[in-house]
Design a protein around this motif. Structure first.
Motif, PDB file in Angstrom:
ATOM      1  N   HIS A  85      31.623  24.580  26.094  1.00 35.90           N
ATOM      2  CA  HIS A  85      30.362  25.302  25.859  1.00 35.90           C
ATOM      3  C   HIS A  85      30.542  26.793  26.092  1.00 35.90           C
ATOM      4  N   ASP A 122      33.575  28.587  33.860  1.00 35.00           N
ATOM      5  CA  ASP A 122      32.585  27.646  33.296  1.00 35.00           C
ATOM      6  C   ASP A 122      31.833  28.303  32.147  1.00 35.00           C
ATOM      7  N   ASP A 123      32.176  28.122  30.907  1.00 33.71           N
ATOM      8  CA  ASP A 123      33.260  27.272  30.468  1.00 33.71           C
ATOM      9  C   ASP A 123      34.118  28.032  29.465  1.00 33.71           C
ATOM     10  N   GLU A 156      24.500  24.149  27.156  1.00 37.00           N
ATOM     11  CA  GLU A 156      24.897  23.215  28.212  1.00 37.00           C
ATOM     12  C   GLU A 156      24.262  23.583  29.540  1.00 37.00           C
ATOM     13  N   GLU A 157      24.159  24.878  29.803  1.00 36.27           N
ATOM     14  CA  GLU A 157      23.630  25.329  31.096  1.00 36.27           C
ATOM     15  C   GLU A 157      22.104  25.323  31.114  1.00 36.27           C
ATOM     16  N   ASP A 183      35.706  20.800  31.035  1.00 32.81           N
ATOM     17  CA  ASP A 183      34.613  21.427  31.782  1.00 32.81           C
ATOM     18  C   ASP A 183      34.630  20.938  33.233  1.00 32.81           C
TER      19      ASP A 183
HETATM   20 ZN   LIG Z   1      30.220  23.898  32.342  1.00 28.87          ZN
END
Ligand SMILES: [Zn+2]
Length: 457
Positions: A85, A122-123, A156-157, A183
């Motif tokens: 991501h 990340d990431d 994703e976050e 991840d």
């Molecule tokens: Zn992540």
């Protein structure tokens, strides 16, 4: 030895590879804050441009939220989908950063060189390890490694609101033989890890009602039932003296770990006292007779996450409350059905209610544990490849939490997922001063080159 040539190329090109990562890190693609929607677009565009230049058939795909990036390459061998991501977490509190979060740079630290900046680990740093491995491969072989689909998400976050719909709508295009997800992190400094088990979860909110209004404890105390006492008495019995959950049937269908898996975990040298010491504790509080790693990775839990009721403000009010509330959650492992666990919990709870008290429960939310089928050859190929690159052999480990994407790949696309990554415990994901070790980035790229060489050979 074409693998050696690819690895040599990776070593020689580390500086420009870092330069590309820093470019991507400069884009503040914070997905949860609408003010950065344009930056999310820019990060997706950056990836599409880079992948097209590399020879991937890459495109940006709009969703109701932030776009996905999907890219394909052709060739011989098993079809691999690689997921990462490009969105990042917000950066506040900003004053705790020693350097601006979106002005990434290499930094010398007592523990080696790090890449500092939001998303370094990340990431963005992790996803670029795979892209750079493909780049080195192409430079040596003149073509990309094989049939690969790259799938980069931008939400994703922020809870992945568009992901399931997108996967369903594009299932034909995204389905491959196996998914690689980058991840996660290493086990300690030197041991690469492949996550093969994720715990599931059930959540419940309970309200116990006694009298139909709040009462004065001077007038009613002694004769009226207090729902806080009822709630805490019942929940106080959730565990026995051995640390086992007392709900009937709770452990019924849980398989024991294989001896081989147990031995592998014992060999990891996990220190319960160090792990607990880091949070001011010293004594493992789980089931007696289980190792610390079993408690976190392969055994279920029941936890009371919050209790409220009565008067908790300043001063004192001698109230005998009408209601008491609690939030309870269970981490589930292989064999446990979230629906059954929840039903058993409710029945167990209700059976202990005294006359004059009633309980209501929320709509339970739950997901079963995820267990990867490691019989797919890519698991042992990747394990051997990672073991060749790092000082210690790669281990199959568990993850105490859940990683929803792995379940989506399984449930929606029917693919098993191999989760690995090169993050370290001190990367400060989601926190100020996030970093990725330069060594993680470098050896991460080399690791993927080895994995691709093993899988595509
Ligand atoms: Zn992540």
């Amino acid at each position: 030895m074409s693998l050696d040539a690819v690895l040599a190329r990776i070593d020689a090109d580390l500086e420009p590879a870092v330069g590309r990562l820093l470019e991507l890190l400069r884009i503040p693609s914070i997905s949860t804050d609408p003010a950065y929607a344009g930056d999310c677009q820019e990060a997706a565009d950056w990836l599409v441009r880079d992948l097209q230049a590399l020879g991937f058939d890459a495109s940006k795909r709009e969703t109701p939220g932030h776009p996905m990036v999907v890219a394909h390459s052709k060739g011989e061998g098993p079809h691999i989908l690689f997921y990462g991501h490009y969105d990042v977490q917000p950066v506040d509190p900003l004053d705790l950063w020693h350097t601006p979060p979106f002005e990434p740079a290499l930094e010398e630290t007592p523990r080696g060189t790090v890449i500092r900046g939001r998303g370094a680990s990340d990431d963005k740093g992790q996803l670029m390890t795979f892209v750079e491995a493909c780049r080195a491969w192409k430079a040596v072989h003149g073509e990309l490694p094989g049939p690969i689909t790259l799938f980069f998400e931008g939400e994703e976050e922020s809870g992945s609101p568009s992901l399931v719909r997108f996967m369903k709508d594009n299932a034909g295009e995204l389905t491959a033989d196996i998914a690689l997800i980058c991840d996660t992190g290493m086990f300690g400094e030197e041991t690469p890890a492949i996550v093969t088990r994720l715990r599931g979860m059930v959540r419940e909110e309970i309200t116990v009602t006694g009298p139909d209004k709040d009462l004065h404890s001077g007038m009613y105390g002694g004769i009226a039932v207090n729902p806080i006492r009822v709630l805490t008495r019942i929940l106080g019995g959730l565990h026995d003296a051995e640390g086992r959950v007392t709900i009937p049937g709770f452990y019924d269908d849980i398989p024991e770990l294989s001896n081989a898996q147990k031995a592998e975990w014992d060999d990891l040298g996990f220190s319960e006292s160090e792990f607990l010491g880091a949070v001011g504790l010293s004594v493992p509080a789980g089931e007696k007779g289980r190792s610390g790693l079993e408690m976190i990775w392969s055994r279920p839990t029941a936890e009371i996450n919050g209790i409220s009721g009565g008067y908790t403000g300043a001063g004192f009010k001698t109230v005998l409350p009408s209601k008491a509330h609690a939030k309870v959650s269970f981490r589930l492992v292989e064999g446990q059905d979230p629906v059954k666990i929840d039903a058993n919990f409710r029945a167990w709870f209700e059976a202990q209610l005294p006359e004059d008290c009633s309980a209501t429960f929320s709509d339970p939310e739950g997901a079963a544990a995820g267990i990867m089928d490691t019989s797919h050859p890519v698991f042992e190929q990747a394990r051997a490849a990672l073991s060749d690159e790092w000082p210690q052999d790669a281990a199959y480990i568990g993850c105490g939490g859940s990683i929803p994407i792995a379940a989506y790949f399984k449930d929606i696309l029917g693919m098993d997922a191999l989760l690995t990554g090169f993050g370290k415990d001190d990367d400060a994901l989601h926190s100020p001063n996030e970093k990725y070790d330069l060594e993680s980035f470098h050896k991460g790229i080399r690791s993927w080159a080895r994995v691709l060489d093993a899988v595509m050979r």
